[in-house]
Write a protein that holds these residues in place. Structure first.
Motif: not given
Length: 150
Positions: A1-6, A44-46
């Protein structure tokens, strides 16, 4: 799942500014990916890495050491012994910090006890009173000699 910086900021508890700083400093285990429009995307790994990284930072690990660890991780298999030694070295430093904090806590507990006792007796005005030279010496002697269980 892609996540934004926010979204990463909200979930990690780090500010957007801090996330950009971590990226500039090379503190992500994997390079931050960007969409064609330049927007950063995270996974998620980030988030998992950020949780570890922030604990390493809060425990006093330097940015240079974190970068060294990340570089070893990026090199892949064959660097496990070096990574372990780096982590062991830091573990020893954290253990020393914990011991120092325990000693500091014992002194603080003893000092609190001194103030409580003097306040209860009504003679706390003598503690560290420059106009009463013997009082400062007496408190210092009492502070530097924590009793058992302090």
């Amino acid at each position: 799942m892609d996540l934004s910086i926010g979204e990463v900021a909200q979930r990690s508890g780090l500010s957007v500014h801090a996330l950009r700083f971590y990226e500039r400093e090379g503190l992500f285990a994997n390079p931050v990916r960007r969409l064609s429009n330049g927007r950063r995307i995270y996974y998620e790994e980030d988030l998992e890495w950020l949780a570890i990284c922030t604990k390493l930072r809060s425990s006093g690990m330097s940015l240079a050491t974190i970068r060294q660890y990340i570089e070893l991780v990026r090199q892949g298999p064959g660097t496990e012994h070096q990574r372990l030694e780096l982590l062991r070295r830091h573990e020893r430093q954290v253990e020393a910090q914990v011991q120092e904090l325990r000693e500091t806590l014992a002194v603080m507990r003893h000092k609190v006890r001194i103030y409580e006792e003097h306040l209860a007796r009504g003679d706390a005005h003598q503690l560290w009173n420059p106009s009463h030279p013997d009082a400062a010496q007496a408190e210092t002697r009492q502070e530097c000699q924590p009793s058992d269980g302090a």
